[in-house]
Each structure stands twice: as structure tokens, then as C-alpha cells.
Scaffold this active site. Structure first.
Site, mmCIF file in Angstrom:
data_model
loop_
_atom_site.group_PDB
_atom_site.id
_atom_site.type_symbol
_atom_site.label_atom_id
_atom_site.label_comp_id
_atom_site.label_asym_id
_atom_site.label_seq_id
_atom_site.Cartn_x
_atom_site.Cartn_y
_atom_site.Cartn_z
ATOM 1 N N GLN A 271 5.827 5.114 -44.211
ATOM 2 C CA GLN A 271 4.677 5.265 -43.096
ATOM 3 C C GLN A 271 3.414 4.685 -43.444
ATOM 4 O OE1 GLN A 271 4.005 9.411 -42.546
ATOM 5 N NE2 GLN A 271 4.237 9.588 -45.007
ATOM 6 N N GLN B 221 -5.400 24.998 -42.938
ATOM 7 C CA GLN B 221 -4.691 25.652 -44.207
ATOM 8 C C GLN B 221 -4.567 26.918 -44.351
ATOM 9 O OE1 GLN B 221 -3.483 23.003 -45.168
ATOM 10 N NE2 GLN B 221 -5.143 21.242 -45.300
ATOM 11 N N ASP C 196 -0.393 16.947 -49.235
ATOM 12 C CA ASP C 196 -1.850 16.843 -49.235
ATOM 13 C C ASP C 196 -2.318 17.885 -50.261
ATOM 14 O OD1 ASP C 196 -2.361 19.046 -47.496
ATOM 15 O OD2 ASP C 196 -2.271 17.510 -46.024
ATOM 16 N N GLU D 196 8.298 17.415 -50.406
ATOM 17 C CA GLU D 196 7.653 16.293 -49.666
ATOM 18 C C GLU D 196 8.324 14.857 -49.823
ATOM 19 O OE1 GLU D 196 5.509 13.627 -47.749
ATOM 20 O OE2 GLU D 196 4.369 15.642 -47.826
ATOM 21 N N GLY E 77 13.454 17.068 -46.621
ATOM 22 C CA GLY E 77 13.522 18.482 -46.309
ATOM 23 C C GLY E 77 14.724 18.975 -45.598
ATOM 24 N N ASP F 72 4.839 22.151 -43.056
ATOM 25 C CA ASP F 72 3.520 21.478 -42.583
ATOM 26 C C ASP F 72 3.820 20.006 -42.703
ATOM 27 O OD1 ASP F 72 0.828 20.591 -42.926
ATOM 28 O OD2 ASP F 72 0.837 21.047 -44.884
ATOM 29 N N SER G 186 3.967 16.011 -40.735
ATOM 30 C CA SER G 186 3.156 15.093 -39.860
ATOM 31 C C SER G 186 3.584 15.206 -38.456
ATOM 32 C CB SER G 186 3.402 13.662 -40.291
ATOM 33 O OG SER G 186 4.558 13.359 -40.361
ATOM 34 N N ASP G 187 3.261 14.595 -37.384
ATOM 35 C CA ASP G 187 3.641 14.851 -36.178
ATOM 36 C C ASP G 187 5.155 14.090 -35.827
ATOM 37 O OD1 ASP G 187 1.010 15.954 -34.877
ATOM 38 O OD2 ASP G 187 0.615 14.304 -36.162
ATOM 39 N N TYR H 95 -8.518 17.851 -34.122
ATOM 40 C CA TYR H 95 -7.281 17.847 -33.510
ATOM 41 C C TYR H 95 -7.540 17.618 -31.861
ATOM 42 C CZ TYR H 95 -5.004 19.706 -37.728
ATOM 43 O OH TYR H 95 -4.626 19.745 -38.871
#
Length: 294
Positions: free
Chosen positions: A37, A68, A95, A115, A147, A164, A166-167, A232
Site C-alpha cells: 500500500q 485505541q 502502529d 501485521e 491474518g 485493528d 485499515s479500511d 474520522y
């Protein structure tokens, strides 16, 4: 990488057609493409350092704590804190912010971070040290990989799984469908809990709560809650929390934190009153929530 124009970064038409959110860029700190990405870090005079993946803002230094803390402390305080040895898995979360909050709990024995993009971890350590501090914990094991594959090889091993990611574009898009929720359920212990993020109530006025529906199709217990967070879209962000056992309730913590405990844990958003209040939904949202199909 074409979203920087005349000193502004615009998150436009990525997920919400006809809507644009823009940040004036003080300076670009990092800009490259990983194996998966586009990765951009820039500094904003109000929000501090900002991380964007595939042109969508993921976190800012100013308000990351809201996300978080509410993603972590809600599920972990739905467990009896007198228990011990909890095994927690984070899918995504490179992150380090979610891990930072998880390892604050004494009843967590081990946290595993899966991740797919090691660049996110490296960038966080460099530009988001207050989030990445969790990546130094002795309780943490880091797995770089997909994952889906990880869940397939870890059956009934975790008490809590936190997605957790990304979109729903780029490497995270496959974590927003029903087969993924089935894998999560299979990887949880009998009383396990899963949390993932969702859209805020206002944005869901024109949507159909897809992640909540997926959870309800797979898990016997699911609830929706939300937070305020200005970075957001619409200033709100929702979460879906689900349990593998029937009739689980998540809106009241099993342990209420004292003011001293909140301060000692360095919490800035979560407290026991906010935990309960996050599940109090606007009437238009309550009327549109889908019901469990199990």
C-alpha cells in the site's frame, strides 16, 4: 500518492462518495509505497503527525487515544480482572497503539500482533513513538503475515481478538466479510470476545451496518458502540463487539476502574462511565440496528 495538492492532503471519495476531508500539510515526513500500500506520514499543526494508508487517514497523534482505548479496554474489562493468563490477538495494528493499551492489563499474559505490512511497524516506531511504545513489551509476539492464514492455524487459542485493520481497500479489504468473522470465531476460546471498528451512527444512516450483520450471522452475542474522534469522517467511529457465548452483555464492565486506576493507566478517554455511555445510541440508530439471526 496524488492527494497532496497545493500543500493540502484530501481524503476524498475513498470510501464516502461526495465527501472530502482535508488537512493542511505542514511538512511531509515520509512518503513511499510498501509491498502492499501507499504509506504517507505528514505533520499537521493541530493533529500532529498523521498516518495515511492508501490515501485514507488511519491515525493522528492528537486523537489516536480515543480509538485505541475504547477498542481495548471495553472487551478486556468485560473479563473478570481477577482472572489471569488472557491470550490476546491483534490483527493489523502495526502502529502499536492497541498493543500499548492491551499490555496495561495485568490479567493479560500474552499479546500476539499479526501485521501484514512491516513498513507500518517501522514507520510507527520512527514517527509515532508514543503509540509504538507498546511494541517493546515483553508480553508481545509479532508475526508478519496474512491474518487469514494466521487464524486458520490457531484454533480456539485466544480469549480476545481485536481486528485493528485499515479500511476496506488495500490489504485490509478481506477482513470485512463474513468468512473472516467465521475464522475469528473459530480462533476464539469458548468465552472469547471479538472487536472490530465500524462506521459512526451518522454515516450508517445511509448504510446497513454490514460488519454488525456479519457478526450477528456468526456470533450469538453482538453489540454496537461508538466514540467521538474528530479525524474520522463525521467525527464519530463505531465498533462491533461480539461474544462466542450466547447472551453476553458488553455495556457494563465487570470491573469499574477507580479514578486512581484511570490515572495510573494513563487513560485519556476511557473510564467506566464512558464504557457504559458508549452503548447508549441515538434513537435513529437504535431503530435501524439489525437483530441477531442466530
Amino acid at each position: 500518492m496524488d492527494k497532496l495538492v497545493d500543500g493540502w492532503f484530501s481524503e476524498s471519495d475513498c470510501l464516502w462518495q461526495g465527501q472530502k476531508m482535508s488537512y493542511q500539510v505542514d511538512r511531509v515526513l515520509y512518503r513511499d509505497r510498501s509491498a502492499f500500500q501507499d504509506v504517507l506520514v505528514f505533520h499537521h499543526l493541530r493533529y500532529g503527525n498523521v498516518l495515511a494508508l492508501d490515501d485514507i487517514v488511519q491515525c493522528t497523534e492528537m486523537d489516536e487515544f480515543a480509538y485505541q482505548e475504547m477498542m481495548v479496554h471495553v472487551p478486556l474489562l468485560c473479563y473478570d480482572p481477577s482472572s489471569s493468563g488472557l491470550q490476546v490477538l491483534v490483527i493489523g495494528g502495526g502502529d502499536g497503539g492497541v498493543v500499548r493499551e492491551i499490555v496495561k492489563h495485568g490479567h493479560v499474559a500474552q499479546c500476539t500482533l499479526c501485521e501484514i505490512d512491516s513498513t507500518v511497524i517501522d514507520v510507527s516506531k520512527r514517527f509515532f513513538p508514543l503509540m509504538a511504545v507498546g511494541l517493546k513489551s515483553e508480553k508481545l509476539t509479532i508475526h508478519i503475515g496474512d491474518g487469514f492464514d494466521f487464524l486458520k492455524s490457531h484454533i480456539e487459542q485466544f480469549d480476545v481478538i481485536i481486528t485493528d485493520c485499515s479500511d476496506e481497500k488495500g490489504p485490509g479489504e478481506f477482513l470485512f466479510n463474513e468468512p473472516y468473522f467465521e475464522l475469528v470465531k473459530n480462533s476464539l476460546k469458548p468465552n472469547g470476545i471479538h472487536v472490530t471498528h465500524d462506521n459512526g451512527p451518522m454515516l450508517e444512516m445511509s448504510e446497513s451496518f454490514p460488519r454488525l450483520r456479519f457478526s450477528q450471522n456468526v456470533f450469538p452475542s453482538s453489540q454496537y458502540y461508538y466514540i467521538s474522534s474528530p479525524s474520522y469522517p463525521s467525527g464519530e467511529l463505531g465498533f462491533v463487539i461480539s461474544g462466542k457465548s450466547p447472551n453476553m452483555k458488553f455495556d457494563f464492565p465487570l470491573k469499574e476502574l477507580s479514578d486512581n486506576e484511570v490515572r495510573s493507566m494513563k487513560l485519556r478517554y476511557y473510564n467506566s462511565q464512558v464504557h457504559k455511555a458508549a452503548f447508549v445510541l441515538p434513537q435513529f440508530t437504535k431503530e435501524r440496528l439489525p437483530t441477531n439471526k442466530l
